[in-house]
Scaffold this active site. Structure first.
Site, PDB file in Angstrom:
ATOM      1  N   HIS A  37      40.202   5.701 -13.660  1.00 42.85           N
ATOM      2  CA  HIS A  37      40.971   6.855 -14.141  1.00 42.85           C
ATOM      3  C   HIS A  37      40.996   7.960 -13.090  1.00 42.85           C
ATOM      4  O   HIS A  37      42.013   8.634 -12.899  1.00 42.85           O
ATOM      5  CB  HIS A  37      40.341   7.436 -15.402  1.00 42.85           C
ATOM      6  N   GLY A 147      47.566   2.225 -14.227  1.00 38.86           N
ATOM      7  CA  GLY A 147      46.751   1.315 -13.429  1.00 38.86           C
ATOM      8  C   GLY A 147      47.300  -0.101 -13.465  1.00 38.86           C
ATOM      9  O   GLY A 147      47.768  -0.561 -14.505  1.00 38.86           O
ATOM     10  N   ARG A 187      35.717  -0.500 -21.684  1.00 35.87           N
ATOM     11  CA  ARG A 187      35.078  -1.485 -22.565  1.00 35.87           C
ATOM     12  C   ARG A 187      33.925  -2.219 -21.888  1.00 35.87           C
ATOM     13  O   ARG A 187      33.179  -2.922 -22.582  1.00 35.87           O
ATOM     14  CB  ARG A 187      36.115  -2.490 -23.067  1.00 35.87           C
TER      15      ARG A 187
HETATM   16  P1  AMP Z   1      42.865   3.638 -20.694  1.00 29.14           P
HETATM   17  O1  AMP Z   1      42.029   4.878 -20.804  1.00 29.14           O
HETATM   18  O2  AMP Z   1      42.065   2.374 -20.711  1.00 29.14           O
HETATM   19  O3  AMP Z   1      44.033   3.639 -21.639  1.00 29.14           O
HETATM   20  O4  AMP Z   1      43.501   3.666 -19.238  1.00 29.14           O
HETATM   21  C1  AMP Z   1      44.248   4.776 -18.786  1.00 29.14           C
HETATM   22  C2  AMP Z   1      44.917   4.418 -17.492  1.00 29.14           C
HETATM   23  O5  AMP Z   1      43.937   4.069 -16.515  1.00 29.14           O
HETATM   24  C3  AMP Z   1      45.839   3.187 -17.630  1.00 29.14           C
HETATM   25  O6  AMP Z   1      47.007   3.420 -16.873  1.00 29.14           O
HETATM   26  C4  AMP Z   1      44.998   2.085 -17.039  1.00 29.14           C
HETATM   27  O7  AMP Z   1      45.769   1.038 -16.501  1.00 29.14           O
HETATM   28  C5  AMP Z   1      44.259   2.826 -15.941  1.00 29.14           C
HETATM   29  N1  AMP Z   1      43.060   2.082 -15.554  1.00 29.14           N
HETATM   30  C6  AMP Z   1      42.135   1.528 -16.373  1.00 29.14           C
HETATM   31  N2  AMP Z   1      41.200   0.857 -15.667  1.00 29.14           N
HETATM   32  C7  AMP Z   1      41.544   0.984 -14.361  1.00 29.14           C
HETATM   33  C8  AMP Z   1      40.981   0.496 -13.134  1.00 29.14           C
HETATM   34  N3  AMP Z   1      39.876  -0.222 -13.111  1.00 29.14           N
HETATM   35  N4  AMP Z   1      41.620   0.823 -11.981  1.00 29.14           N
HETATM   36  C9  AMP Z   1      42.757   1.575 -11.993  1.00 29.14           C
HETATM   37  N5  AMP Z   1      43.337   2.053 -13.111  1.00 29.14           N
HETATM   38  C10 AMP Z   1      42.735   1.766 -14.291  1.00 29.14           C
END
Ligand code: AMP
Length: 281
Positions: A37, A147, A187
Site C-alpha cells: 500500500h 496493485g 491477509r
Molecule cells: P486492499 O487494501 O487489499 O484492498 O488493497 C489496496 C490496494 O493495494 C489494491 O490496489 C491492491 O492491489 C494493492 N496491493 C495489495 N497488496 C499489494 C502488494 N503486495 N503490492 C502492491 N500493491 C498491493
C-alpha cells in the site's frame, strides 16, 4: 495529514483543489496497511500535487462466509504509515455514509468479473466496482493507483473507466513482496508460522511457470504442472485456479501469446491467497 470522514467534505475539498489546477492522486485501501500500500502511495506522491488515500472495509465485496468481521482494522497504525509515506488527505468514511439507507445501485463489469476470482467469490467484483466508482465520484482523482497483486481487479477497473468514460487515469503498480517472494497482503497475518512458510509455494510456482513459458512447453502442460506443484504442498487445502491466461480477456490460454498472465488462487488452512506475474514470450 488531514483526515476527512464525510463524502460531502471530501468532494468539496477535491473540487477546491481541482479549481486551483492541482492534480489529485488517489490510493484506495481497506487498511491493514503494508509496504504494498505504501508503495502505491509513494507512486502517487511522485506523480501528483495532492495525494488522497482512503481506508474503507467495503462490506459489499465480502461474501457471507468471508472475513469482513475479522479483517484487520488498526486506524492509528495505518494513519501513521500513510503520513510517513507523504499522503496529504486520508478519507475514512463509515459504512452508513457510503451505503445510506435506501441505497439501490450497483456497477457491474460483466464477463471479466465472472472469471478467475469471480467464479469463487460471487458478487465480489460488483462490490469492488460499485465502491471504486463511488470513490471516483467523491475524490475526483486525476490518477488512481492499484496493485498488480490484484491483477483482475485492476483490469476490471480499467474496463469500467473506459466503458463509462470516467475522467481518471488508472495506474497499476508492481507487486511488493516479502524477501522470500510471498506477495504482501493484509491477509498474510492470518497465517500460522507453518502456513506462512508453506505460502511461498505460490510465488515458487509462478516462477517455475514463467520459466516454462520461455520453453516450448504448451499452456495445458504448464497449467497441469502448476496445479501439481501447488497440490504437493501439504498445507494447501484447495487450489481454486492455477494457469496461464490472456491478460486482456482473462481467458485461459490454449497457445502462448506475446503477454501471458500466470495466476494462482489457493487456500492455505482457511486463508485464501492469490498471486500472479505477467511474462512475455
Ligand atoms: P486492499 O487494501 O487489499 O484492498 O488493497 C489496496 C490496494 O493495494 C489494491 O490496489 C491492491 O492491489 C494493492 N496491493 C495489495 N497488496 C499489494 C502488494 N503486495 N503490492 C502492491 N500493491 C498491493
Amino acid at each position: 495529514m488531514e483526515i476527512i470522514r464525510t463524502p460531502r467534505m471530501m468532494k468539496e475539498t477535491s473540487r477546491r483543489l481541482l479549481m486551483k489546477g492541482k492534480t489529485i492522486g488517489f490510493v484506495p485501501t481497506m487498511g491493514g496497511l503494508h509496504e504494498g500500500h505504501l508503495y502505491l502511495s509513494r507512486c502517487a506522491r511522485n506523480e501528483n500535487d495532492v495525494v488522497v488515500a482512503s481506508i474503507f472495509v467495503n462490506p459489499t465485496q465480502f461474501g457471507p462466509t468471508e472475513d469482513f468481521e475479522q479483517y484487520p482494522r488498526d486506524f492509528e497504525g495505518d494513519r501513521q504509515k500513510l503520513e510517513t509515506a507523504g499522503v496529504d488527505i486520508l478519507f475514512v468514511p463509515d459504512v452508513p455514509a457510503m451505503y445510506p439507507k435506501g441505497f439501490l445501485t450497483s456497477v457491474e463489469v460483466k464477463d471479466l468479473s465472472e472469471k478467475l476470482c469471480g467464479a469463487f467469490r460471487p458478487g465480489h467484483f460488483s462490490g469492488v466496482t460499485t465502491i471504486v466508482c463511488k470513490f471516483f465520484n467523491i475524490v475526483l482523482p486525476t490518477r488512481a493507483y492499484f496493485g498488480q497483486k490484484d491483477f483482475q481487479q485492476a483490469r476490471i477497473i480499467q474496463q469500467m473507466i473506459s466503458d463509462l468514460n470516467m475522467n481518471v487515469e488508472s495506474i497499476t503498480c508492481t507487486t511488493v513482496r516479502e524477501s522470500d517472494g510471498l506477495a504482501m497482503s493484509s491477509r498474510n497475518r492470518y497465517l500460522m508460522p507453518a502456513e506462512r512458510k508453506a505460502a511461498t509455494v505460490l510465488y515458487k510456482t509462478l516462477q517455475e511457470a514463467a520459466r516454462m513459458v520461455q520453453t516450448d512447453i504448451e499452456p495445458p502442460v504448464i497449467r497441469e504442472r502448476m496445479q501439481k506443484m501447488l497440490m504437493a504442498e501439504p498445507l494447501v487445502t484447495e487450489v481454486q485456479y492455477a494457469g496461464i491466461y490472456d491478460p486482456e480477456t482473462l481467458n485461459e490460454r490454449i497457445a502462448k501469446g506475446n503477454r501471458n498472465l500466470l495466476a494462482v488462487a489457493v487456500k492455505i488452512g482457511n486463508t485464501r491467497l492469490i498471486d500472479n506475474v505477467v511474462v512475455g514470450l
